[in-house]
Every structure is written in C-alpha cells, then in structure tokens.
Design an enzyme around this catalytic site. Structure first.
Site, PDB file in Angstrom:
ATOM      1  N   ARG A  21       0.824  -1.214   0.000  1.00  0.00           N
ATOM      2  CA  ARG A  21       0.000   0.000   0.000  1.00  0.00           C
ATOM      3  C   ARG A  21       0.858   1.265   0.000  1.00  0.00           C
ATOM      4  O   ARG A  21       0.512   2.262   0.631  1.00  0.00           O
ATOM      5  CB  ARG A  21      -0.993  -0.005   1.160  1.00  0.00           C
ATOM      6  N   LYS A  79     -14.994  -1.807   3.295  1.00  0.00           N
ATOM      7  CA  LYS A  79     -13.747  -1.749   2.538  1.00  0.00           C
ATOM      8  C   LYS A  79     -12.930  -0.564   3.045  1.00  0.00           C
ATOM      9  O   LYS A  79     -13.464   0.501   3.345  1.00  0.00           O
ATOM     10  CB  LYS A  79     -14.033  -1.595   1.037  1.00  0.00           C
ATOM     11  N   ASP A  80     -11.624  -0.760   3.076  1.00  0.00           N
ATOM     12  CA  ASP A  80     -10.711   0.259   3.577  1.00  0.00           C
ATOM     13  C   ASP A  80     -10.582   1.408   2.591  1.00  0.00           C
ATOM     14  O   ASP A  80     -10.771   1.245   1.387  1.00  0.00           O
ATOM     15  CB  ASP A  80      -9.351  -0.396   3.816  1.00  0.00           C
ATOM     16  N   ARG A  81     -10.200   2.583   3.103  1.00  0.00           N
ATOM     17  CA  ARG A  81     -10.013   3.719   2.204  1.00  0.00           C
ATOM     18  C   ARG A  81      -8.634   3.734   1.565  1.00  0.00           C
ATOM     19  O   ARG A  81      -8.447   4.377   0.533  1.00  0.00           O
ATOM     20  CB  ARG A  81     -10.274   5.036   2.938  1.00  0.00           C
ATOM     21  N   HIS A  82      -7.660   3.035   2.144  1.00  0.00           N
ATOM     22  CA  HIS A  82      -6.308   3.028   1.576  1.00  0.00           C
ATOM     23  C   HIS A  82      -6.205   1.925   0.530  1.00  0.00           C
ATOM     24  O   HIS A  82      -5.408   0.991   0.645  1.00  0.00           O
ATOM     25  CB  HIS A  82      -5.273   2.834   2.676  1.00  0.00           C
TER      26      HIS A  82
END
Length: 367
Positions: A21, A79-82
């Site tokens: 990421r 769901k993650d923002r990254h």
C-alpha cells in the site's frame, strides 16, 4: 494473553520482507457478488469503484445524493479507504426516480454499473473478495518465495482474524475488557471496574474483537502443535464455504478424503454461551488455550452479552492464487477469499510486510 500477540507461521520462517500500500493502487479489492440483481424493485443497486474512500464515507455520500437517510443505503461489507475497491451499494428509492448518476463520478469514485433490485443489500451478502496486491521493496530469495506461494496454494493457511479487527496496538481488546467491567493493572493483572456503556455500533465492534482474539488464541495453539489442518479426536468440522458444522464423529476414510480436497476443515470457537461443539482432544486444547485470566474475562463477558457458541474454520485456502514478478523487487499477488477472511493472513505466511498506509501520519485501520 496479549492484546496484539505475534502469531506463529504454519509454513516456516519468513521468506521475505516487503512494503504494501505504498499507493492505493497497490491494494485492489473487488467484491464477488452473491446474487444477480432482479432488475426490478425500488432499490437502486450501484457498483461503485472508489479510491481513497471507505465504505461509510461513500454510504453517507450516496444518502446525500439521493436525499434519503443513511439507513436507506445497504452494502455487503466494509472496505478500507487506503485501496482501490469495487463494491455494491443499494439505495432505497420508493418512487424509482434516481438523481443524475453522473453527479457521483469524480477522480476517486465512479459508478461502473447500475440496475434495480427488490430488496436492500444486507451485510454479508457477498460470495467473497478478489484481491490484487502489489508488494514493493521485496527482499528475499525469489526461489524460496515462489516455493512458499506454491505451498500456500497446495496446503492453505491458518484462517487468522487480521490485526485490523483489533484496532491500533490491539486496543479493541482492552476496550472490550473495559466494556465487560475489567481494567488492566500495571502488573498485567485484571481488576473489577465500572462497566463502560457504549453505542450499539461500538459495542458490536468490541464484541467481535473479543471473539476474534479468543479464536486466534485457539488457532495459535493448533498451529504450534502442527495440527491446525489435521484431525483431532472430537473435532467439529466446518463445511467449506458454509457456516454448517457437523461432528464430532469417528475418523474415517470418507472424512480423510473430504479433508484432503478441502471440502471440510477443522474448526475453532467463536465464543458465546452454550457448550463447545467439539469434544475430547479438540475441546481440551480449546479450554487450555483459553484458561488464562484475560481469556476467562472475555469468555464471561461474551456469554453475558448474549452471544451463542459458533464455529469458524481453522483452515483457509486462497482461491486462484497466482503471482508475478514485475521486477526484481516488486511482486504482484492475485487471489480470492471468502467473506470474513483476511488478505493479511496470506501475507503473514510469506513474511514481514510493512503497511505503508498504517505507518503514514494520516493512516487509519482497515474497515
């Protein structure tokens, strides 16, 4: 029992170090829907691709766009923002009149598909998630890394709850203890304290963290013994891709064949009131693994909260696992996982992967 224990690896020592990421595009997740839309009804079903935006933020944005309360927005999972993610949302529009969809499109969010459906999208209503992960700054022998990935594809991995479930530095477990009426002393022992009263969503989050911590504790014991994917006397079996549990029953050639083809898996407890589903050796390991004071406090709190005993598979096999070396230090992985399973569990069996989104000042835990 530690709030953020170091988990054992089932396939041996780490074969790489890497970063993930570094940019949102390095962590791509696409929902695999559990059903086809009906094409009719008063819920507008949107497939949304988003970058740098978590599920709750998009749900709020959709509610504002539609002029409805947020409770009229449905989604199957967080769901993650990254990351760059694609997921479904349902928007309740009783008159079947939708505002201009193009108003939702910008550099970080696009509606890639829309249709009508006859009911609100419920949590958990998905077949799974497909991941495309790019690891950068990889250090390790490529031959060993390739071999480890082949071993993971063949044998599977322990079905850990990921660290996202426990909050920063495992803080959700400590918060769950406080909710149950305990405080941790400087010497690590627990003492009674006034129970914390929380909103329902906060309470649910902490109950899940407590359950997950206990499950991981049992799975740790099974991995350390080397039987996380092997039968024990008294095993409770979980059907692959299902919440159905059966057993215990005598070991047989039929069970051996089903275990070998990943049709069934050994299971561990999602703690709550009631008797353990397993017995004999399997039950003895679970009771021993959860006999420390913190585990006993979490068990008591979960039972008092009204949760019932459930089970979760100890073993997970990533589907369609493939990998490619983009260059000498960049490795791309693709695979699919069932709902409730963590991509970080796959990465852990490879080695030590630093999450750049978490160490950055603006980072937050995955949702």
């Amino acid at each position: 029992m530690s709030d953020s224990p170091v988990l054992p690896r089932a396939h041996g020592a780490a074969v790489l170090t890497a970063a993930m990421r570094s940019v949102a595009e390095d962590f791509q997740v696409d929902e695999l829907p559990a059903f086809d839309a009906s094409g009719e009804g008063e819920h507008l079903l949107l497939s949304v691709r988003k970058r740098g935006q978590n599920t709750a933020y998009v749900a709020k944005r959709l509610a504002q766009w539609a002029g409805i309360a947020e409770m009229g927005i449905g989604y199957a999972g967080l769901k993650d923002r990254h990351a760059v993610t694609t997921q479904r949302f349902s928007v309740h529009l009783p008159k079947r009149i939708a505002p201009d969809l193009s108003a939702l499109d910008d550099d970080d969010m696009q509606v890639v598909e829309h249709t009508w459906h006859n009911r609100k999208l419920q949590r958990g209503a998905l077949h799974g998630n497909r991941f495309v992960l790019t690891l950068r700054e990889v250090v390790g022998d490529q031959t060993a890394i390739d071999a480890r990935l082949h071993a993971i594809a063949a044998r599977g991995i322990p079905n850990w709850f990921g660290e996202q479930r426990f909050g920063r530095d495992g803080g959700n477990v400590a918060a769950a203890l406080a909710m149950f009426g305990y405080t941790r002393q400087l010497d690590g022992t627990l003492a009674p304290a006034p129970k914390r009263r929380l909103r329902n969503d906060q309470r649910s989050l902490l109950l899940s963290a407590a359950r997950s911590a206990l499950f991981n504790q049992v799975l740790t014991a099974r991995v350390e013994q080397g039987d996380w994917d092997a039968p024990l006397d008294g095993e409770a079996w979980m059907l692959d891709g299902s919440r159905s549990v059966f057993g215990p029953e005598p070991w047989s050639e039929v069970l051996a064949e089903r275990l070998a083809r990943f049709d069934i898996h050994p299971s561990g407890p999602l703690w709550g009131a009631g008797e353990l589903r397993c017995s004999a050796d399997a039950a003895a390991i679970e009771q021993a693994a959860l006999s420390d004071p913190q585990s006993l406090a979490l068990r008591t709190g979960l039972e008092a909260a009204g949760l019932k005993q459930e089970r979760r598979a100890l073993r997970l096999r990533p589907q369609a696992l493939a990998h490619a070396w983009l260059d000498a230090q960049t490795l791309q992985l693709t695979f699919a996982l069932p709902p409730g399973c963590y991509a970080t569990a796959v990465l852990w069996e490879l080695g030590d992967v630093v999450d750049a989104a978490r160490v950055a000042p603006q980072s937050r835990s995955e949702g």
